[in-house]
Design a protein around this motif. Sequence first.
Motif, PDB file in Angstrom:
ATOM      1  N   GLU A 131       0.284  -5.068  26.867  1.00  0.00           N
ATOM      2  CA  GLU A 131       0.810  -4.317  25.729  1.00  0.00           C
ATOM      3  C   GLU A 131       1.649  -3.133  26.189  1.00  0.00           C
ATOM      4  N   CYS A 132       1.202  -2.443  27.226  1.00  0.00           N
ATOM      5  CA  CYS A 132       1.919  -1.259  27.707  1.00  0.00           C
ATOM      6  C   CYS A 132       3.191  -1.615  28.484  1.00  0.00           C
ATOM      7  N   LEU A 133       3.303  -2.868  28.924  1.00  0.00           N
ATOM      8  CA  LEU A 133       4.458  -3.278  29.728  1.00  0.00           C
ATOM      9  C   LEU A 133       5.457  -4.140  28.969  1.00  0.00           C
ATOM     10  N   SER A 137       7.424  -4.094  26.491  1.00  0.00           N
ATOM     11  CA  SER A 137       8.741  -3.647  26.043  1.00  0.00           C
ATOM     12  C   SER A 137       9.701  -3.403  27.205  1.00  0.00           C
ATOM     13  N   HIS A 138       9.184  -3.443  28.410  1.00  0.00           N
ATOM     14  CA  HIS A 138       9.997  -3.097  29.577  1.00  0.00           C
ATOM     15  C   HIS A 138      10.066  -4.206  30.628  1.00  0.00           C
ATOM     16  N   LYS A 139       9.131  -5.127  30.600  1.00  0.00           N
ATOM     17  CA  LYS A 139       9.050  -6.158  31.631  1.00  0.00           C
ATOM     18  C   LYS A 139       8.814  -7.526  31.004  1.00  0.00           C
ATOM     19  N   ASN A 140       9.204  -8.565  31.741  1.00  0.00           N
ATOM     20  CA  ASN A 140       8.795  -9.914  31.377  1.00  0.00           C
ATOM     21  C   ASN A 140       7.380 -10.123  31.900  1.00  0.00           C
ATOM     22  N   VAL A 141       6.459 -10.371  31.010  1.00  0.00           N
ATOM     23  CA  VAL A 141       5.050 -10.455  31.372  1.00  0.00           C
ATOM     24  C   VAL A 141       4.519 -11.857  31.087  1.00  0.00           C
ATOM     25  N   THR A 142       3.815 -12.412  32.057  1.00  0.00           N
ATOM     26  CA  THR A 142       3.148 -13.701  31.895  1.00  0.00           C
ATOM     27  C   THR A 142       1.662 -13.516  32.142  1.00  0.00           C
ATOM     28  N   ILE A 143       0.840 -14.011  31.222  1.00  0.00           N
ATOM     29  CA  ILE A 143      -0.610 -13.971  31.374  1.00  0.00           C
ATOM     30  C   ILE A 143      -1.115 -15.391  31.614  1.00  0.00           C
ATOM     31  N   VAL A 144      -1.905 -15.551  32.660  1.00  0.00           N
ATOM     32  CA  VAL A 144      -2.529 -16.834  32.974  1.00  0.00           C
ATOM     33  C   VAL A 144      -4.036 -16.654  32.850  1.00  0.00           C
ATOM     34  N   THR A 145      -4.686 -17.520  32.067  1.00  0.00           N
ATOM     35  CA  THR A 145      -6.132 -17.406  31.900  1.00  0.00           C
ATOM     36  C   THR A 145      -6.764 -18.788  31.990  1.00  0.00           C
ATOM     37  N   LYS A 146      -7.932 -18.883  32.611  1.00  0.00           N
ATOM     38  CA  LYS A 146      -8.539 -20.180  32.916  1.00  0.00           C
ATOM     39  C   LYS A 146      -9.110 -20.886  31.697  1.00  0.00           C
ATOM     40  N   SER A 196     -17.492   0.220  29.814  1.00  0.00           N
ATOM     41  CA  SER A 196     -16.656  -0.858  30.356  1.00  0.00           C
ATOM     42  C   SER A 196     -15.378  -1.054  29.543  1.00  0.00           C
ATOM     43  N   LEU A 197     -15.491  -1.115  28.213  1.00  0.00           N
ATOM     44  CA  LEU A 197     -14.280  -1.231  27.398  1.00  0.00           C
ATOM     45  C   LEU A 197     -13.405   0.002  27.581  1.00  0.00           C
ATOM     46  N   LEU A 198     -14.057   1.148  27.755  1.00  0.00           N
ATOM     47  CA  LEU A 198     -13.314   2.391  27.976  1.00  0.00           C
ATOM     48  C   LEU A 198     -12.518   2.317  29.267  1.00  0.00           C
ATOM     49  N   GLU A 199     -13.164   1.856  30.344  1.00  0.00           N
ATOM     50  CA  GLU A 199     -12.453   1.702  31.619  1.00  0.00           C
ATOM     51  C   GLU A 199     -11.267   0.756  31.456  1.00  0.00           C
ATOM     52  N   GLY A 200     -11.479  -0.325  30.707  1.00  0.00           N
ATOM     53  CA  GLY A 200     -10.422  -1.306  30.528  1.00  0.00           C
ATOM     54  C   GLY A 200      -9.159  -0.724  29.935  1.00  0.00           C
ATOM     55  N   VAL A 201      -9.297   0.121  28.902  1.00  0.00           N
ATOM     56  CA  VAL A 201      -8.097   0.661  28.253  1.00  0.00           C
ATOM     57  C   VAL A 201      -7.515   1.850  29.019  1.00  0.00           C
ATOM     58  N   VAL A 202      -8.379   2.713  29.556  1.00  0.00           N
ATOM     59  CA  VAL A 202      -7.884   3.907  30.255  1.00  0.00           C
ATOM     60  C   VAL A 202      -7.086   3.531  31.502  1.00  0.00           C
ATOM     61  N   PHE A 203      -7.648   2.684  32.346  1.00  0.00           N
ATOM     62  CA  PHE A 203      -6.971   2.394  33.604  1.00  0.00           C
ATOM     63  C   PHE A 203      -5.904   1.307  33.465  1.00  0.00           C
ATOM     64  N   ALA A 204      -5.968   0.522  32.403  1.00  0.00           N
ATOM     65  CA  ALA A 204      -4.871  -0.404  32.130  1.00  0.00           C
ATOM     66  C   ALA A 204      -3.601   0.377  31.807  1.00  0.00           C
ATOM     67  N   LYS A 205      -3.734   1.407  30.982  1.00  0.00           N
ATOM     68  CA  LYS A 205      -2.570   2.234  30.641  1.00  0.00           C
ATOM     69  C   LYS A 205      -2.026   2.929  31.884  1.00  0.00           C
ATOM     70  N   ARG A 206      -2.922   3.419  32.736  1.00  0.00           N
ATOM     71  CA  ARG A 206      -2.484   4.099  33.953  1.00  0.00           C
ATOM     72  C   ARG A 206      -1.794   3.114  34.901  1.00  0.00           C
ATOM     73  N   THR A 207      -2.340   1.922  35.010  1.00  0.00           N
ATOM     74  CA  THR A 207      -1.734   0.904  35.867  1.00  0.00           C
ATOM     75  C   THR A 207      -0.339   0.558  35.380  1.00  0.00           C
ATOM     76  N   ALA A 208      -0.198   0.385  34.081  1.00  0.00           N
ATOM     77  CA  ALA A 208       1.113   0.070  33.516  1.00  0.00           C
ATOM     78  C   ALA A 208       2.116   1.196  33.787  1.00  0.00           C
ATOM     79  N   SER A 209       1.665   2.437  33.652  1.00  0.00           N
ATOM     80  CA  SER A 209       2.572   3.568  33.877  1.00  0.00           C
ATOM     81  C   SER A 209       3.025   3.627  35.332  1.00  0.00           C
ATOM     82  N   ARG A 210       2.127   3.305  36.278  1.00  0.00           N
ATOM     83  CA  ARG A 210       2.521   3.302  37.682  1.00  0.00           C
ATOM     84  C   ARG A 210       3.533   2.193  37.959  1.00  0.00           C
ATOM     85  N   ILE A 211       3.326   1.029  37.353  1.00  0.00           N
ATOM     86  CA  ILE A 211       4.258  -0.086  37.540  1.00  0.00           C
ATOM     87  C   ILE A 211       5.640   0.279  36.999  1.00  0.00           C
ATOM     88  N   LEU A 212       5.667   0.951  35.858  1.00  0.00           N
ATOM     89  CA  LEU A 212       6.954   1.336  35.262  1.00  0.00           C
ATOM     90  C   LEU A 212       7.655   2.429  36.067  1.00  0.00           C
TER      91      LEU A 212
END
Length: 523
Positions: free
Chosen positions: A22-24, A26-35, A371-387
Amino acid sequence: MNVESTDVLIIGSGIAGLMTAECLRSHKNVTIVTKSSFRSSNSYLAQGGIAAVTETEDHWAEHFMDTVTAGSFHNEETLSEILVKEGTEMIRQLEEWNVPFDRNKDGSLTLGREGGHRRSRIIHAGGDRTGSRIIDTLYKRIAGHVTMKEYEIAGDLIIKQGRCAGAWTKNSEGEITIYFASTIILACGGAAGLYSVHSNDRSISGDSIALAYRAGAVLSDLEFIQFHPTMLFKKGVSYGLVSEAVRGEGGRLVTSEGAPVMSGVHELGDLAPRDVVSRTIFGFIQKGEDIFLDVSKVKNFTNRFPSITSQCKKADVVLKEGKIPVAPGAHFTMGGTVTNQWGETTVPCLYAVGEASRTGVHGANRLASNSLLEGVVFAKRTASRILESKDHEVSIYPVEWGFPTQKQKKLPEKIEIQRQMTQYAGIVRTGKDLDKALRWFRRFSIDKPDYYSTPDEIERMNMLQTGWLIISSAQMRTESRGGHYRSDYPTKNDNDWLKKQIYRKKDWNEQAEAEKTAAGIFA
């Protein structure tokens, strides 16, 4: 064989993976692969809520203290502080995205309390359906903007010239796809599914740990497996998790005779940290006692906990009698691929988020609803570093058809791997038992998957790889701490470390407020 390229490849579709997408998007082509399907994740099953400071009476320092106390003081201090400070902002963000959080009549958020928390700060949605409500909201936001590939398992990561360049997958039809990407994100969960009784989705089998290990990433804290105290368990069959929120609303653990289980065990009683409650219940079960969760005093149980009510019906548990049979089950993996506060692993271009990562915020034992908190907090941070990072062009390398170097030995069935993990590396461990498990795992050649491997074989190889790593880690830690309990070694107590270290703050006013809070609790 198909070859595709994308800016960002995310492996996994839980809350951390979807939030990063979600955070990426608008700026990147994103592909999600899930089993499996995108709803097949621990996040979607999450009955408990998401913990965050949202009231003026509460303070991030108190949430921080509860987090590191539950974590047996093994937490990464800086990242734990980030978690609790930025959690409030992320709740506001989810509210803006119309996640249907439960509210009081005056419109304020309904706050519950769970194990290890000294305040009511747990936010729920749909009663015990918080995870599914958040996942559905995130999925609606990324739908049409992100490429989603379901029922594809990642066979291995592709490492070229010292960096991660992509991954290859195999789908349910046996088709192989090679993905090349400038950024690869592991978001495929933990490893609690390696145990016979667990709360995880069926798809969880330690894939993220095995993938990262084979790619050369640094792993840590794999010995810390959290066992949730209350799985609905009847006649040897597990019917799913009974949320800790039930105890927060007045549920009490009792024996078949009605004697309180947690009386005199911990100052927080039934809401003690999960490792304490799980070991206590385990001790009773080892003596032949059946343990129940008495819900007779929980108001509006069926309306408040619709998912659990449905589980009780499947298990033929009569709620009018007020007792739900429970037993501990593997629930959460505190360890994983080591990352910094921006989700970066030790392998260039490879990131990890959510339960696939080891941020250190959970220490040796995760605090409820973090756990859900970690998921959203560090996902946003990870996306910001990638951008913010310098863009890498997607490199397309020649595809080589990999031939097996040797014939793969017969793989054990999943149920046998789970039996070994449960018997020898479960709630209570000893050096002798861990040695037995290691000898069993060494009977099998743990080769990495190749293009000839079926999805089922890939999963079992990952289970063997991850199981061996968990047991090896448990053997090396000769102490009891949090989710890792060695009956042949004493428990350490680091309260003095907590008093001296966790409240070092740059701002004097914040430090004074934190020290005041600490003084009240440690008096």
